[in-house]
Design an enzyme around this catalytic site. Sequence first.
Site, PDB file in Angstrom:
ATOM      1  N   SER A 216     -58.141 -12.941  -9.334  1.00 28.16           N
ATOM      2  CA  SER A 216     -57.581 -12.766  -8.632  1.00 28.16           C
ATOM      3  C   SER A 216     -57.621 -11.385  -9.197  1.00 28.16           C
ATOM      4  O   SER A 216     -58.044 -10.595 -10.466  1.00 28.16           O
ATOM      5  CB  SER A 216     -56.603 -13.140  -9.901  1.00 28.16           C
ATOM      6  OG  SER A 216     -56.704 -13.882 -10.986  1.00 28.16           O
ATOM      7  N   GLY A 218     -55.120  -8.659  -8.987  1.00 25.73           N
ATOM      8  CA  GLY A 218     -53.607  -8.211  -8.783  1.00 25.73           C
ATOM      9  C   GLY A 218     -53.167  -7.798  -7.764  1.00 25.73           C
ATOM     10  O   GLY A 218     -52.694  -8.615  -6.791  1.00 25.73           O
ATOM     11  N   GLY A 221     -54.882  -8.031  -5.032  1.00 23.47           N
ATOM     12  CA  GLY A 221     -54.919  -9.721  -3.814  1.00 23.47           C
ATOM     13  C   GLY A 221     -56.279 -10.363  -4.359  1.00 23.47           C
ATOM     14  O   GLY A 221     -56.223 -10.737  -6.239  1.00 23.47           O
ATOM     15  N   GLY A 247     -51.323 -15.993 -11.000  1.00 18.73           N
ATOM     16  CA  GLY A 247     -52.557 -16.984 -10.644  1.00 18.73           C
ATOM     17  C   GLY A 247     -52.022 -18.388 -11.047  1.00 18.73           C
ATOM     18  O   GLY A 247     -53.792 -18.996 -10.321  1.00 18.73           O
ATOM     19  N   ASP A 248     -51.446 -19.167 -12.205  1.00 15.21           N
ATOM     20  CA  ASP A 248     -51.242 -20.809 -11.314  1.00 15.21           C
ATOM     21  C   ASP A 248     -51.092 -20.822 -10.623  1.00 15.21           C
ATOM     22  O   ASP A 248     -51.528 -21.984  -9.646  1.00 15.21           O
ATOM     23  CB  ASP A 248     -49.598 -21.281 -12.889  1.00 15.21           C
ATOM     24  CG  ASP A 248     -50.177 -20.701 -14.098  1.00 15.21           C
ATOM     25  OD1 ASP A 248     -51.171 -20.468 -14.885  1.00 15.21           O
ATOM     26  OD2 ASP A 248     -49.136 -20.435 -14.852  1.00 15.21           O
TER      27      ASP A 248
END
Lengths: 314, 314
Positions: A216, A218, A221, A247-248
Amino acid sequence: MILTVTPNPALDVTWHVDRLRVGDTHRADAGAVRAGGKGLNVARVAHAEGAAVRAITTAGGRTGEEFAEELGRSGVPHALVRVGQDTRRSIAIVDEALGDTTVINERGLTPSDQEWADLLAAVVDALPSARVLVISGSLPPGAPDGFVPLLIAVAKDAGLPVIVDTSGPALLRAADAGASVLKPNRAELAEATGILDPLDGARALIERGAELVLLSLGAVGMLAVTASGLVHARLDQPLSGNPTGAGDAAVAACAVLYAEGERDPEVILRRATAWSAAAVLMPLAGDISPQWPAIAARLRVSHPDSDSVRKDLS
Amino acid sequence: MILTVTPNPALDVTWHVDRLRVGDTHRADAGAVRAGGKGLNVARVAHAEGAAVRAITTAGGRTGEEFAEELGRSGVPHALVRVGQDTRRSIAIVDEALGDTTVINERGLTPSDQEWADLLAAVVDALPSARVLVISGSLPPGAPDGFVPLLIAVAKDAGLPVIVDTSGPALLRAADAGASVLKPNRAELAEATGILDPLDGARALIERGAELVLLSLGAVGMLAVTASGLVHARLDQPLSGNPTGAGDAAVAACAVLYAEGERDPEVILRRATAWSAAAVLMPLAGDISPQWPAIAARLRVSHPDSDSVRKDLS
């Protein structure tokens, strides 16, 4: 069913103040309480999107009671392993003027050997009806080094893919144990591998045994890295909002698709990036905006070479 | 026995971080919990100094249970009136590097009419064995205007002096109801009376009906104002430390002396200033340093005229 394990849950308590000033006294309404932890966020998102889930975590003491009550109200299917120590708290203070959130995470207390065994047993009991295992978040202090590898081993023995979102040495151990998917961010990847270049770091995890690394990035993308190639997805324009839980949501997307048998990195990356962006639009971690299909339509997806990715990320 | 009433208690939870930065994520050990509220601090200090005390306050919900447990462990004699709503929290984050404390006080919830009546009844029940009544701290939202005057009236009917440490309109109502001692700081005094000059403000409270105003002045010490004169006490050098609870220690000193029948403003001022300074040396509100007699020996006490006090305070 998507089975999530959260070894180090927290009771999230959030206060809102007009303007947070260090050293000042502020007034606020009563803090809002939520059963927190990355695996619970994954389960909440997947459950809200219609997937069958079961969230396994621990709860102890008075904070554990509050945790259990809130989780009960959420409607997310779950099993709680009772532990002797109080469930830790994670406190958040939202500055309404600036939108900043200041967070204090209690470190948490070490479960006993018996409690670790109980948590493992709860996972083993649930494996027969699971399609994918998700291990999310930090480990409490004093966690046995072998805990995450053991969870991965029992899931693989049962024929299940395993998605791991953690940091530090546990991330490397998950790769070594053959986790199907790892989802570090750049800082976690560099810290765990000691490799500053994110592509080299992701490939180091693949070499250790992971199938897919979702990195990830931010506002830039997300990147899907496999042994055979790279896929990059980003929005046409970054969204502003609350990045906690983004992120989850990506892990939830990946878990939903893995549970359906999907393995195409590009399909997984598209959904993960869209849900991650849709989480940024929501005030609470564990929720995604129902507008996510419109967000998915705004994705720019490419199969870049390593050099152009490095240029994008530098 | 010193009877204290705390109408708006709070469960104090304190976390320590290395350096508090707005918008950042911090790690901390589990927050320390204490039954908080100004009247409880008064009772703790007086109890530790050997006085007979009884602290009356409310407790409700899960935070109320934690509150009751901690108060039970403290050994301070008390009576808790059970209320339906959760006891509010007051959270403090201590920046270890700078020593700053950032506080968020939950506003609290309104007790029912029956709960106000129960609190009043608990005070009335305890009056026969009391020598002085102390009413300390804020009132919860929706408190009846007549609550503080009623407490003062029942205590005066029982022949007891009443010390009130509150703010806003309740401070004026306490003066009107004939409180024996009021202990505002400069900001509270100006806010309640609308009079910027602290001497004029204190005298306005005396004219309304108070006998003695103890005006706390921070590093400049404390002023005792009566209808007949002024006494000023200050340390030879100000102390640095934690000012939270310093005013409560002053009230405790005043209550201990009033319970012994002492009424000399200078004697009261000396003890109040010494205990207040001794509280600054302690990390927690409700404690004073056992070194307070040495601090008392360092006091400079004068009987100034109004003009020289105004010069000192300007």
